[in-house]
Design an enzyme around this catalytic site. Structure first.
Site, PDB file in Angstrom:
ATOM      1  N   GLU A  16       0.923 -11.978  -2.782  1.00  0.00           N
ATOM      2  CA  GLU A  16       2.050 -12.772  -2.366  1.00  0.00           C
ATOM      3  C   GLU A  16       1.453 -13.925  -2.058  1.00  0.00           C
ATOM      4  O   GLU A  16       2.999 -14.794  -1.087  1.00  0.00           O
ATOM      5  CB  GLU A  16       3.030 -12.098  -1.070  1.00  0.00           C
ATOM      6  CG  GLU A  16       3.420 -10.811  -1.828  1.00  0.00           C
ATOM      7  CD  GLU A  16       2.970  -9.088  -2.115  1.00  0.00           C
ATOM      8  OE1 GLU A  16       2.983  -8.615  -3.618  1.00  0.00           O
ATOM      9  OE2 GLU A  16       1.535  -9.114  -1.652  1.00  0.00           O
ATOM     10  N   VAL A  32      -9.255  -8.617  -3.297  1.00  0.00           N
ATOM     11  CA  VAL A  32      -8.408  -7.450  -4.422  1.00  0.00           C
ATOM     12  C   VAL A  32     -10.460  -7.109  -4.592  1.00  0.00           C
ATOM     13  O   VAL A  32     -11.046  -7.792  -5.062  1.00  0.00           O
ATOM     14  CB  VAL A  32      -8.037  -8.269  -5.385  1.00  0.00           C
ATOM     15  CG1 VAL A  32      -8.073  -7.501  -6.543  1.00  0.00           C
ATOM     16  CG2 VAL A  32      -7.093  -9.520  -5.109  1.00  0.00           C
ATOM     17  N   THR A  59      -8.411   0.724 -13.097  1.00  0.00           N
ATOM     18  CA  THR A  59      -6.660   0.258 -13.545  1.00  0.00           C
ATOM     19  C   THR A  59      -7.438  -1.154 -13.850  1.00  0.00           C
ATOM     20  O   THR A  59      -7.627  -2.295 -13.191  1.00  0.00           O
ATOM     21  CB  THR A  59      -5.881   0.490 -13.444  1.00  0.00           C
ATOM     22  OG1 THR A  59      -5.441  -0.327 -11.549  1.00  0.00           O
ATOM     23  CG2 THR A  59      -5.675   1.403 -12.922  1.00  0.00           C
ATOM     24  N   HIS A  78      -4.752  -3.191 -12.419  1.00  0.00           N
ATOM     25  CA  HIS A  78      -4.381  -3.933 -11.617  1.00  0.00           C
ATOM     26  C   HIS A  78      -5.462  -5.042 -10.916  1.00  0.00           C
ATOM     27  O   HIS A  78      -4.799  -5.995 -10.844  1.00  0.00           O
ATOM     28  CB  HIS A  78      -4.284  -2.887 -10.274  1.00  0.00           C
ATOM     29  CG  HIS A  78      -3.574  -4.219  -9.195  1.00  0.00           C
ATOM     30  ND1 HIS A  78      -4.041  -3.395  -8.918  1.00  0.00           N
ATOM     31  CD2 HIS A  78      -2.256  -3.599  -9.485  1.00  0.00           C
ATOM     32  CE1 HIS A  78      -4.052  -3.886  -7.473  1.00  0.00           C
ATOM     33  NE2 HIS A  78      -2.248  -3.868  -7.767  1.00  0.00           N
ATOM     34  N   PHE A 131      -9.402 -22.128  -1.482  1.00  0.00           N
ATOM     35  CA  PHE A 131      -9.368 -20.686  -1.771  1.00  0.00           C
ATOM     36  C   PHE A 131     -10.592 -19.961  -0.971  1.00  0.00           C
ATOM     37  O   PHE A 131     -11.745 -19.625  -1.796  1.00  0.00           O
ATOM     38  CB  PHE A 131      -9.719 -21.013  -3.522  1.00  0.00           C
ATOM     39  CG  PHE A 131      -9.176 -19.457  -4.430  1.00  0.00           C
ATOM     40  CD1 PHE A 131      -7.991 -19.019  -5.062  1.00  0.00           C
ATOM     41  CD2 PHE A 131     -10.557 -18.383  -4.324  1.00  0.00           C
ATOM     42  CE1 PHE A 131      -7.756 -17.696  -5.779  1.00  0.00           C
ATOM     43  CE2 PHE A 131     -10.405 -17.562  -5.538  1.00  0.00           C
ATOM     44  CZ  PHE A 131      -8.957 -17.455  -5.847  1.00  0.00           C
ATOM     45  N   ARG A 157     -19.239 -11.649   1.477  1.00  0.00           N
ATOM     46  CA  ARG A 157     -18.587 -12.601   2.146  1.00  0.00           C
ATOM     47  C   ARG A 157     -17.568 -12.967   2.785  1.00  0.00           C
ATOM     48  O   ARG A 157     -17.412 -13.608   2.995  1.00  0.00           O
ATOM     49  CB  ARG A 157     -18.127 -12.496   0.134  1.00  0.00           C
ATOM     50  CG  ARG A 157     -18.718 -12.632  -0.730  1.00  0.00           C
ATOM     51  CD  ARG A 157     -18.670 -12.188  -1.848  1.00  0.00           C
ATOM     52  NE  ARG A 157     -19.471 -12.552  -3.162  1.00  0.00           N
ATOM     53  CZ  ARG A 157     -20.175 -11.497  -3.062  1.00  0.00           C
ATOM     54  NH1 ARG A 157     -20.387 -10.418  -2.516  1.00  0.00           N
ATOM     55  NH2 ARG A 157     -20.918 -11.349  -4.311  1.00  0.00           N
TER      56      ARG A 157
END
Length: 160
Positions: A59, A82, A87, A89, A114, A128
């Site tokens: 999003e 992430v 999977t 995904h 970013f 991180r």
């Protein structure tokens, strides 16, 4: 920016208006990324900061696009994480977030820092996140990169 070879950016971004858009998944990692971004913006002299939370990294682009189109912000900082699972995904979300945020920045001319971590496991994300004991502070780096880009563009476009 990776840790190896990362530049040291010292900028005076006093007077810039910045929005930080952050995903909500992985609360501990996101807390570190947000703290790092806040610290980076404060060190750069940014006092006008708006924070927006969205459900996940997928999003981030739509929220950044809407904020960039308002004309109210000089820069945006996108923060998310992430973690690879079993999977595809991971690949879809990482690709969508990266392409979407690039499109926002290029399409609107508003720099987007970013700060989306794409990690194989939670430990990589923690390393991180800018937390105590972390080896990197990607929230700080993303915020500093965003305002440094605004200033670089302004310098390049200024007469004389």
């Amino acid at each position: 920016m990776s840790k190896a070879g990362a530049p040291t950016l010292t900028v005076d971004a006093t007077g810039l208006r910045v929005a930080v858009v952050a995903a909500s998944w992985h609360d501990r990692v996101m807390g570190g990324l947000l703290d790092g971004a806040r610290r980076g913006l404060a060190e750069a002299g940014v006092t006008e900061v708006t924070e927006v939370r969205v459900p996940g990294s997928f999003e981030l682009p739509v929220a950044c696009a809407q904020l960039a189109r308002t004309g109210g912000y000089d820069a945006l900082v996108a923060l998310g994480v992430v973690v690879r699972g079993g999977t595809p995904h991971f690949d879809y979300v990482c690709s969508a977030a990266t392409t979407g945020l690039t499109d926002v920045s290029v399409g609107t001319g508003v720099p987007v820092g970013f700060g989306v971590l794409t990690c194989d496991d939670e430990q990589q994300a923690l390393d991180r996140a800018g937390l105590p004991g972390s080896s990197e502070d990607k929230g700080h780096e993303a915020a500093t990169a965003a305002v440094a880009t605004v200033l670089a563009i302004r310098t390049a476009l200024s007469p004389g």
